[in-house]
Design a protein around this motif. Structure first.
Motif, mmCIF file in Angstrom:
data_model
loop_
_atom_site.group_PDB
_atom_site.id
_atom_site.type_symbol
_atom_site.label_atom_id
_atom_site.label_comp_id
_atom_site.label_asym_id
_atom_site.label_seq_id
_atom_site.Cartn_x
_atom_site.Cartn_y
_atom_site.Cartn_z
ATOM 1 N N ILE A 228 68.646 -44.010 -78.379
ATOM 2 C CA ILE A 228 67.479 -43.819 -79.228
ATOM 3 C C ILE A 228 66.242 -43.816 -78.343
ATOM 4 N N LYS A 229 65.407 -42.833 -78.535
ATOM 5 C CA LYS A 229 64.199 -42.680 -77.721
ATOM 6 C C LYS A 229 62.930 -43.072 -78.475
ATOM 7 N N GLY A 230 63.054 -43.219 -79.793
ATOM 8 C CA GLY A 230 61.892 -43.562 -80.592
ATOM 9 C C GLY A 230 62.132 -43.203 -82.036
ATOM 10 N N VAL A 231 61.042 -43.052 -82.803
ATOM 11 C CA VAL A 231 61.148 -42.746 -84.234
ATOM 12 C C VAL A 231 60.124 -41.702 -84.627
ATOM 13 N N LEU A 232 60.415 -41.009 -85.730
ATOM 14 C CA LEU A 232 59.472 -40.084 -86.343
ATOM 15 C C LEU A 232 58.929 -40.717 -87.613
ATOM 16 N N PRO A 487 76.430 -51.199 -80.776
ATOM 17 C CA PRO A 487 77.587 -50.854 -79.944
ATOM 18 C C PRO A 487 77.702 -49.375 -79.600
ATOM 19 N N HIS A 488 77.072 -48.497 -80.377
ATOM 20 C CA HIS A 488 77.190 -47.058 -80.131
ATOM 21 C C HIS A 488 75.890 -46.411 -79.674
ATOM 22 N N ILE A 489 74.769 -46.970 -80.080
ATOM 23 C CA ILE A 489 73.465 -46.369 -79.779
ATOM 24 C C ILE A 489 72.733 -47.256 -78.781
ATOM 25 N N LYS A 490 72.598 -46.784 -77.569
ATOM 26 C CA LYS A 490 71.903 -47.571 -76.557
ATOM 27 C C LYS A 490 70.417 -47.673 -76.888
ATOM 28 N N ARG A 491 69.844 -48.785 -76.483
ATOM 29 C CA ARG A 491 68.408 -49.082 -76.656
ATOM 30 C C ARG A 491 68.025 -49.385 -78.111
ATOM 31 N N LEU A 492 68.992 -49.450 -79.010
ATOM 32 C CA LEU A 492 68.731 -49.812 -80.408
ATOM 33 C C LEU A 492 69.141 -51.261 -80.614
ATOM 34 N N TYR A 493 68.193 -52.075 -81.084
ATOM 35 C CA TYR A 493 68.411 -53.508 -81.252
ATOM 36 C C TYR A 493 68.225 -53.906 -82.719
ATOM 37 N N PRO A 494 69.314 -53.941 -83.486
ATOM 38 C CA PRO A 494 69.219 -54.403 -84.883
ATOM 39 C C PRO A 494 68.807 -55.872 -84.905
ATOM 40 N N CYS A 495 67.883 -56.207 -85.792
ATOM 41 C CA CYS A 495 67.249 -57.524 -85.705
ATOM 42 C C CYS A 495 67.123 -58.196 -87.066
ATOM 43 N N ALA A 496 67.430 -59.475 -87.105
ATOM 44 C CA ALA A 496 67.097 -60.394 -88.187
ATOM 45 C C ALA A 496 67.732 -60.007 -89.517
ATOM 46 N N GLU A 497 67.025 -60.283 -90.600
ATOM 47 C CA GLU A 497 67.635 -60.254 -91.926
ATOM 48 C C GLU A 497 68.073 -58.860 -92.357
ATOM 49 N N GLY A 498 67.274 -57.860 -92.036
ATOM 50 C CA GLY A 498 67.608 -56.513 -92.454
ATOM 51 C C GLY A 498 68.845 -55.949 -91.796
ATOM 52 N N ALA A 499 69.207 -56.492 -90.653
ATOM 53 C CA ALA A 499 70.399 -56.046 -89.945
ATOM 54 C C ALA A 499 71.604 -56.918 -90.267
ATOM 55 N N GLY A 500 71.386 -57.956 -91.092
ATOM 56 C CA GLY A 500 72.464 -58.856 -91.454
ATOM 57 C C GLY A 500 72.567 -60.075 -90.565
ATOM 58 N N TYR A 501 71.509 -60.348 -89.795
ATOM 59 C CA TYR A 501 71.471 -61.519 -88.923
ATOM 60 C C TYR A 501 70.221 -62.323 -89.269
ATOM 61 N N ALA A 502 70.370 -63.628 -89.327
ATOM 62 C CA ALA A 502 69.231 -64.526 -89.561
ATOM 63 C C ALA A 502 68.699 -64.363 -90.980
ATOM 64 N N GLY A 503 68.040 -65.381 -91.457
ATOM 65 C CA GLY A 503 67.436 -65.344 -92.776
ATOM 66 C C GLY A 503 66.384 -66.422 -92.860
ATOM 67 N N GLY A 504 65.238 -66.127 -93.415
ATOM 68 C CA GLY A 504 64.150 -67.092 -93.453
ATOM 69 C C GLY A 504 63.197 -66.875 -92.295
#
Length: 525
Positions: A228-232, A487-504
């Motif tokens: 991933i290089k960025g977003v539109l 695991p498939h997309i380099k440079r993409l870091y899923p984070c916190a509650e929206g990715a299913g990790y952490a809450g609060g």
């Protein structure tokens, strides 16, 4: 001279500053009028298990000595205007703390937030409360600070493995929270104080050269092969960086759908769904503090935590209280027209006459056979259908379906409803018309059990208000356990509650910091 104490105090001794100081001096064998003395608490928790409420306190007494600050970590933010850039999608606790950590490490954060800044956001909250108008980009979930800005501001977490809890607390204090959050065993900030604090976090990011783009929604990903290089954005801009931290929160369904369309690996995830339950705060205080009339002038509004295992059609599932808000309010938390969602929040003083809590049932993927056709989005579609049903039964606005607690258990539509903190209003319905059997039957079992655990809790002087469906993300965006990278997309870091990790707030903030650290270590330094 400094002395430390471990004390068991009465509420007055613990919460009245003058009485507390006199008590500590007396414990030290010193006269109450001694000059150049200072007493402070470093840890405090309430023990209400016995008939008499005790406050456990760790304290320090200073004689002829400066007490110094309770803060050990004062962050130093560099000028990063010309530094390498990372993209952070979402300005909730995870996104903001990821940005601040990036600045500490000498990297420029570009934060993209679909909602408005905290001041402008208030107008959209007023519109949903008073007129039932839902702005899909600015509401109780979306906007500066995320869902945490308009919440109880609870800062308690058991998740010590994600990072340094104390560090997060001290950064909050450095940006305007009181030092009380470093002392209380179950600290909170309050919805009336969080907006100011969030604005100060933003100021630190901007003053150091970071960027925050409000009212900017991600509409596509810039993918090149497996990177991933960025977003539109919705403005037609391509925002690029050394990597992307995806911290969108648990309600960004369009992001989940975008990932599915772009064939980025995501997974359906168990979550929990139920209702908000509202009692009078006085009733909860009388149960928890064993008092006959009220809790008195010193004790804070009491909370509770309940859990019950239930069996229905041979399957065990937990029913549990979630995000309990003493002295709080129930608010409309929908993120799109045509749905109804409720959540809870409390002001810092927790002085509302109502107590509310989410009361939810664990939902496993095997409970949703009719939704398996949606693949990774199965739980999300189930969640959305329940919210649509609640909206329709409430009258197709933000009036919420509701029922008295005992009436619900007895399958009786309530003839009348109680006063409520929920501003858009309530409509009396049979809540089983909103909730599927595997949820409603378990809740009925649990309510009776909770009445045994807390005498007086199971009463028709309480009502359930639906639906509480945004307890956590119904989708997980997988990441490597060590690197935090997709695991498939380099440079993409899923984070916190929206990715299913952490809450609060705290656990999300810690996860945001760690995602920034991992990304920067891998691709910037």
């Amino acid at each position: 001279m400094k002395k430390t104490f471990t004390l068991q105090l009465s509420p007055e001794e613990a919460y009245d500053e003058a009485v507390f100081k006199q008590t500590v001096l007396r414990k030290a064998g010193l006269p109450a009028d001694i000059e150049e003395s200072f007493a402070r608490q470093t840890r405090r928790s309430i023990d209400a298990r016995g008939r008499k409420v005790i406050v456990n306190v760790e304290a320090e007494l200073f004689i002829n000595e400066s007490p110094g600050s309770l803060l050990d970590h004062l962050p130093k933010y560099q000028d990063v205007r010309n530094a390498d850039r990372i993209v952070i999608v979402g300005a909730g606790p995870a996104g903001l703390f990821a940005a601040l950590r990036a600045i500490e490490l000498g990297v420029k954060p570009i934060v993209i937030e679909r909602g408005k800044d905290v001041r402008a956001r208030r107008r959209d909250l007023a519109a949903i409360n008073k007129e039932g108008i839902v702005n899909p980009d600015s509401n109780y979930c979306f906007g500066e600070g995320g869902a945490g800005t308009y919440s109880d501001g609870k800062l308690y977490t058991r998740s010590k493995k994600r990072g340094d809890i104390r560090r997060i607390m001290e950064i909050l204090v450095a940006h305007g929270a009181t030092e009380e959050i470093l002392v209380d065993a179950h600290p909170h900030i309050g919805t009336n104080k969080l907006p100011v604090l969030v604005a100060k976090l933003r100021e630190s990011i901007l003053e150091s050269g970071g960027e925050i783009h409000f009212e900017t929604r991600v509409e596509d990903l810039i993918l090149e092969r497996d990177e991933i290089k960025g977003v539109l954005t919705n403005h037609g801009d391509a925002i690029r960086g050394m990597g992307v931290i995806l911290a969108t929160g648990h309600s960004a369904r369009d992001i989940f759908q975008l990932l599915a369309q772009r064939k980025v690996l995501i997974e359906a995830k168990p979550f929990a769904l139920g209702v908000r339950i509202e009692h009078s705060q006085n009733l909860i205080d009388r149960i928890q503090y064993h008092c006959e009339l009220d809790r008195g002038p010193y004790l804070p509004a009491s909370a509770y935590s309940l859990v019950q295992q239930t069996e229905f059609k041979g399957k065990q599932r937990g029913v549990f209280s979630f995000c309990m808000c003493p002295g709080g309010f129930i608010v409309p938390a929908a993120t799109a027209p045509g749905e109804l969602v409720v959540n809870g929040m409390s002001p810092s003083r927790r002085d509302s006459k109502f107590a509310n809590s989410g009361m939810v049932v664990s939902v496993e993927l095997e409970d949703l056979p009719h939704y398996q056709k949606f693949g990774a989005l199965a739980a999300m579609h189930f969640q959305a259908d329940i919210e649509k049903s609640a909206w329709e039964l409430g009258g197709k606005n933000q009036v919420a379906p509701a029922q008295r607690m005992v009436d619900f258990v007895n399958r009786k539509v309530s003839n009348s409803l109680l006063d409520t903190s929920y501003q858009p209003g309530l409509e009396s319905v049979e809540m089983r018309a909103v909730l599927p059997d595997f949820i409603s039957e378990r809740m009925a079992i649990a309510f009776k059990a909770f009445g045994q655990k807390m005498k007086g809790y199971f009463t028709n002087e309480a009502q359930i208000i639906g639906v509480e469906s945004r307890t956590s993300s119904p989708v997980r965006i997988p990441r490597d356990k060590e690197t935090f990278e997709h695991p498939h997309i380099k440079r993409l870091y899923p984070c916190a509650e929206g990715a299913g990790y952490a809450g609060g707030i705290v656990s999300a903030a810690m996860d945001g910091e760690r995602c920034a650290e991992k990304l920067i270590a891998a691709y910037v330094n």
